[in-house]
Write a protein that holds these residues in place. Structure first.
Motif, PDB file in Angstrom:
ATOM      1  N   GLU A  80       0.838  -1.213   0.000  1.00 48.69           N
ATOM      2  CA  GLU A  80       0.000   0.000   0.000  1.00 48.69           C
ATOM      3  C   GLU A  80       0.866   1.254   0.000  1.00 48.69           C
ATOM      4  OE1 GLU A  80      -3.589   2.060   2.655  1.00 48.69           O
ATOM      5  OE2 GLU A  80      -2.890   0.030   3.107  1.00 48.69           O
ATOM      6  N   ALA A  81       1.991   1.198   0.722  1.00 47.24           N
ATOM      7  CA  ALA A  81       2.857   2.367   0.828  1.00 47.24           C
ATOM      8  C   ALA A  81       3.644   2.620  -0.448  1.00 47.24           C
ATOM      9  CB  ALA A  81       3.818   2.198   2.005  1.00 47.24           C
ATOM     10  N   ASN A  82       4.100   1.550  -1.096  1.00 40.94           N
ATOM     11  CA  ASN A  82       4.939   1.722  -2.283  1.00 40.94           C
ATOM     12  C   ASN A  82       4.760   0.539  -3.230  1.00 40.94           C
ATOM     13  OD1 ASN A  82       6.930   2.297  -4.166  1.00 40.94           O
ATOM     14  ND2 ASN A  82       8.453   2.885  -2.641  1.00 40.94           N
ATOM     15  N   PRO A  83       3.632   0.503  -3.943  1.00 38.00           N
ATOM     16  CA  PRO A  83       3.353  -0.643  -4.816  1.00 38.00           C
ATOM     17  C   PRO A  83       4.392  -0.811  -5.929  1.00 38.00           C
ATOM     18  CG  PRO A  83       1.772   1.129  -5.205  1.00 38.00           C
ATOM     19  CD  PRO A  83       2.525   1.482  -3.962  1.00 38.00           C
ATOM     20  N   GLU A  84       4.947   0.320  -6.426  1.00 37.26           N
ATOM     21  CA  GLU A  84       5.943   0.222  -7.489  1.00 37.26           C
ATOM     22  C   GLU A  84       7.180  -0.545  -7.027  1.00 37.26           C
ATOM     23  OE1 GLU A  84       4.483   3.056  -6.614  1.00 37.26           O
ATOM     24  OE2 GLU A  84       3.410   3.797  -8.400  1.00 37.26           O
ATOM     25  N   LEU A  85       7.611  -0.257  -5.791  1.00 33.90           N
ATOM     26  CA  LEU A  85       8.774  -0.958  -5.242  1.00 33.90           C
ATOM     27  C   LEU A  85       8.496  -2.449  -5.132  1.00 33.90           C
ATOM     28  CD1 LEU A  85      11.514  -1.160  -3.726  1.00 33.90           C
ATOM     29  CD2 LEU A  85      10.249  -0.688  -1.616  1.00 33.90           C
ATOM     30  N   VAL A  86       7.325  -2.802  -4.636  1.00 34.97           N
ATOM     31  CA  VAL A  86       6.973  -4.205  -4.458  1.00 34.97           C
ATOM     32  C   VAL A  86       6.895  -4.915  -5.808  1.00 34.97           C
ATOM     33  CG1 VAL A  86       5.214  -5.805  -3.601  1.00 34.97           C
ATOM     34  CG2 VAL A  86       5.787  -3.743  -2.289  1.00 34.97           C
TER      35      VAL A  86
END
Length: 228
Positions: free
Chosen positions: A44-50
Motif C-alpha cells: 500500500e505504501a509503495n506498490p511500485e517498489l513491491v
C-alpha cells in the motif's frame, strides 16, 4: 499400495540452485526490509517498489535450474506416493518433475487481484501498476505476505495427518503456520529432517541429517532404502 511420503521443503533446497534465501542475518531480503516488500502495508505504501522487487525475483527464476535434491524427490515417486508441501515461491519442484506440489506461501509465476488473493493466475514477464483482471481490478503478486491467511494450510495439514514418512528439508521451521505442521504427523510416522544447521525442533523421534539439501537427500534415500 505405496507408502505416503510427505515432504515439507524450505529455502535451503532452492539455495543450492542459486536462489537467495528469504532473509539474511540482518533481517533483510535482497537489501530490503521484509516489511517493505512482503506485507500488505508495504504494498500500500509503495506498490511500485513491491512490483519491481518481485519482477526481479521472477526474472532470476528463469536463470536457475532444479538441483540434485529436487531430482531425487522426483525419483522417489517410483516407490512412494510423494506429496510436497513447499514454503518456497519458486517452481523448481515442478520443473524437476514432481507431480504433487502444494505452495504454502504463493508462487512467483502467478498473480491475483488485490481483492481476491486465494487463487492465482499464471503470469509471464513483468507485472506493473495498471495491469488488471477482466473486471479492471489491479493485479498483485500471488504471494502470501506477513499478516495474511495461508489458503493452503488446511490441505497441507490433511497431507501430514496421513503421512507414513515425513521429510523436512531445507528449513529450520521458524515461520508459522508451516512450522506447526509437524504436530499433525501420526504417532507411527517416521520423521526425517535435513538441514545444515541444528534446530530446536529436532527431538528423539526425529532422524536428523545435518547437511545441505542435495547431500542430505542422498543420505535420506539410502536410509529409507535400507529400511525396506
Amino acid at each position: 499400495m505405496k507408502q505416503k511420503l510427505v515432504v515439507l521443503s524450505g529455502a535451503g533446497i532452492s539455495a543450492e540452485s542459486g536462489i537467495s534465501t528469504f532473509r539474511d542475518a540482518n533481517g533483510l531480503w535482497e537489501n530490503h526490509r521484509i516489511e517493505e516488500v512482503a506485507s500488505p502495508e508495504g504494498f500500500e505504501a509503495n506498490p511500485e517498489l513491491v512490483m519491481r522487487f518481485y519482477n526481479l525475483r521472477r526474472a532470476q527464476l528463469k536463470e536457475v535450474v532444479p538441483n540434485e535434491a529436487h531430482k531425487l524427490l522426483v525419483q522417489l515417486e517410483e516407490k512412494y506416493d510423494v506429496q510436497i508441501i513447499t514454503q518456497n515461491v519458486d517452481d523448481l519442484h515442478e520443473r524437476a518433475g514432481s507431480s504433487n506440489v502444494l505452495h504454502l506461501h504463493g508462487e512467483l509465476n502467478k498473480v491475483c487481484p488485490i481483492d481476491n488473493t486465494v487463487f492465482g493466475t499464471t503470469w509471464e514477464g513483468d507485472l506493473h501498476i495498471g495491469d488488471t483482471d477482466e473486471r479492471g481490478v489491479q493485479l498483485r503478486p500471488y504471494i502470501v505476505w506477513f499478516g495474511e491467511a495461508v489458503p493452503n494450510i488446511e490441505l497441507a495439514t490433511f497431507w501430514v495427518e496421513n503421512a507414513d514418512i515425513l521429510l523436512v528439508i531445507g528449513t529450520s521451521l521458524q515461520v508459522y503456520p508451516a512450522a506447526g505442521l509437524l504436530h499433525y504427523a501420526p504417532k507411527n510416522c517416521k520423521i526425517y529432517h535435513i538441514n545444515p544447521d541444528e534446530t530446536p525442533l529436532v527431538n528423539s523421534k526425529h532422524i536428523f541429517i545435518q547437511n545441505v539439501a542435495s547431500k542430505g537427500m542422498k543420505t535420506f534415500c539410502e536410509m529409507i532404502e535400507n529400511k525396506k
